[in-house]
Design an enzyme around this catalytic site. Structure first.
Site, mmCIF file in Angstrom:
data_model
loop_
_atom_site.group_PDB
_atom_site.id
_atom_site.type_symbol
_atom_site.label_atom_id
_atom_site.label_comp_id
_atom_site.label_asym_id
_atom_site.label_seq_id
_atom_site.Cartn_x
_atom_site.Cartn_y
_atom_site.Cartn_z
ATOM 1 C CG HIS A 101 -1.921 1.127 1.195
ATOM 2 N ND1 HIS A 101 -3.266 0.919 1.453
ATOM 3 C CD2 HIS A 101 -1.812 2.454 0.927
ATOM 4 C CE1 HIS A 101 -3.918 2.058 1.344
ATOM 5 N NE2 HIS A 101 -3.048 3.026 1.042
ATOM 6 C CG HIS A 117 -0.925 7.063 -1.280
ATOM 7 N ND1 HIS A 117 -2.131 7.182 -1.934
ATOM 8 C CD2 HIS A 117 -1.181 6.391 -0.131
ATOM 9 C CE1 HIS A 117 -3.080 6.605 -1.211
ATOM 10 N NE2 HIS A 117 -2.535 6.118 -0.112
ATOM 11 C CE LYS A 174 -7.845 2.069 -1.020
ATOM 12 N NZ LYS A 174 -6.786 3.009 -0.683
ATOM 13 C CG HIS A 209 -10.166 4.717 2.728
ATOM 14 N ND1 HIS A 209 -8.970 5.375 2.899
ATOM 15 C CD2 HIS A 209 -10.995 5.194 3.692
ATOM 16 C CE1 HIS A 209 -9.072 6.218 3.918
ATOM 17 N NE2 HIS A 209 -10.296 6.128 4.409
ATOM 18 C CG HIS A 242 -5.319 2.394 5.535
ATOM 19 N ND1 HIS A 242 -6.687 2.347 5.666
ATOM 20 C CD2 HIS A 242 -5.082 3.054 4.381
ATOM 21 C CE1 HIS A 242 -7.235 2.959 4.629
ATOM 22 N NE2 HIS A 242 -6.302 3.387 3.837
ATOM 23 C CG ASP A 252 -1.895 4.862 3.813
ATOM 24 O OD1 ASP A 252 -1.889 5.180 2.604
ATOM 25 O OD2 ASP A 252 -2.751 5.297 4.614
HETATM 26 O O1 DOR Z 1 -3.897 9.770 5.228
HETATM 27 C C1 DOR Z 1 -4.150 9.393 4.096
HETATM 28 N N1 DOR Z 1 -3.500 9.891 3.020
HETATM 29 N N2 DOR Z 1 -5.107 8.481 3.919
HETATM 30 C C2 DOR Z 1 -5.536 8.135 2.690
HETATM 31 O O2 DOR Z 1 -6.429 7.324 2.603
HETATM 32 C C3 DOR Z 1 -4.977 8.779 1.496
HETATM 33 C C4 DOR Z 1 -3.644 9.295 1.736
HETATM 34 C C5 DOR Z 1 -3.176 10.280 0.657
HETATM 35 O O3 DOR Z 1 -3.331 9.960 -0.522
HETATM 36 O O4 DOR Z 1 -2.645 11.330 1.016
HETATM 37 ZN ZN ZN Z 2 -3.498 4.996 1.307
#
Ligand code: DOR
Ligand code: ZN
Length: 347
Positions: A16, A18, A102, A139, A177, A250
């Site tokens: 997971h 980003h 997702k 999520h 998460h 995450d």
């Molecule tokens: O804290 C978070 N940031 N939770 C999420 O689900 C998305 C992520 C983000 O993309 O910044």
């Molecule tokens: Zn995430």
């Protein structure tokens, strides 16, 4: 038993992540690729990644952003929107582009404005995923403003996830998460079809830390950290060796200025410290013997992929990582997650 000074395990994966795009991608990709062989790439770009061609082009940009001496494989996901196209989902899986899709409930978190407003809206897409053997990554928070922020995960399990499991009996699902003991219990109750990822930060601190000595934006993410009893349930689950639980950081970079402001973004950038913090948690729990299962074996098993053959070694030594990462393309910095408690592992 004395604590070992080194720990050698198969190279881990991050299920997971980003990575963003453009200048942020250029700055962040190396940090995930240094620690992990593969990563599930979240699709919440602006605009979101909904088409096979977009995911394939994004995968190329990620590969190009990783230094050539690092071996790293991005695993792409489809962002589900209302009316998600079953043909596009099945095609992308068949062509080896999508690994999963997702589900963001609309307005649950960062860049989720295009998310799903009701499960009826994605029923056809989910049926196609069931047939194709493509997991759904969730999520797990309701967005009803009447539901308290700290209850949103537990309510999601009853109101959305349980009916979803019944409606799509062939669908494999990851509760991403996990932040609550209810989330842990839910995954444990469906071992044949469910997995759960757990972040380093949710294992490290509880909700008090977000307000210790003032409001601390670099501890703010969604789902938000909960009470201590929930953190303890997460630590038990992660370190138990139960194959349903696996590593998902995450890591979610936002520039420092967009977190340290009147309405700061949700997301914690932990990529440079992830394995160090996980190792510290497993050492504290006396379960370093289970770190390899959590970090390197349980995820591949869920996704039907072979575990990595390569090995890596963690060393008992104080954390040695810069506090910020530069984003040259934007003349900005990203603040790196730094636990309040000592981390005695280096990677
Ligand atoms: O804290 C978070 N940031 N939770 C999420 O689900 C998305 C992520 C983000 O993309 O910044
Ligand atoms: Zn995430």
């Amino acid at each position: 038993m004395p604590i070992p000074q080194t720990l050698t395990i198969r190279r881990p994966d991050d299920w997971h992540v980003h990575l963003r795009d453009g200048a942020m991608l250029q700055a962040c990709a190396v940090h995930t690729a240094r620690q992990f062989a593969r990563a599930i790439i979240m699709p919440n770009l602006v605009p979101p990644v909904t088409k096979v061609a977009e995911a394939s082009a994004y995968r190329d940009r990620i590969r190009a952003a990783v230094p050539s001496d690092l071996k790293f494989e991005p695993l792409m996901t489809c962002y589900l929107t209302d009316g998600a196209d079953p043909v596009e989902l099945a095609r992308g899986k068949k062509e080896g582009v999508w690994v999963a899709a997702k589900l963001y409930p609309a307005h649950a978190t960062t860049n989720s404005a295009h998310g799903v407003t009701s499960m009826d809206q994605v029923a056809k897409g989910l049926e196609a995923m069931e047939k194709a053997g493509m997991p759904l990554l969730v999520h797990g928070e309701v967005t009803d403003p009447d539901v308290d922020l700290f209850d949103r995960e537990a309510v999601f399990l009853d109101k959305v996830l349980f009916p979803l499991l019944k409606r799509h009996p062939g669908l494999k699902i990851v509760l991403e998460h996990i932040t609550t003991r209810e989330g842990v219990a839910f995954v444990e109750a469906h071992p044949d079809r469910m997995g759960g990822t757990i972040t380093p930060h949710h294992l490290n601190y509880n909700r008090n830390a977000i307000f210790k000595g003032g409001i601390r934006p670099h501890f703010y993410c969604l789902p938000i950290a909960k009470r201590e009893e929930h953190r303890l349930a997460l630590r038990r689950a992660a370190t138990s060796g139960n194959p349903a639980f696996f590593l998902g950081t995450d890591t979610a970079p936002h520039s420092t200025d967009t977190k340290e402001c009147a309405c700061g973004c949700a997301g914690i950038f932990n990529a440079p410290v992830a394995m160090q913090v996980y190792a510290q948690v497993f050492a504290e729990e006396g379960r370093l013997d289970n770190l390899e299962a959590f970090a390197s074996l349980n995820g591949p098993r869920f996704y039907d992929l072979p575990p990595n053959e390569e090995k890596v070694t963690l060393r008992a030594a104080p954390l040695d990582v810069p506090e910020t990462v530069e984003v040259p393309g934007l003349s900005k910095t990203i603040t790196v997650f730094r636990p309040d408690t000592p981390v005695g592992w280096s990677f």
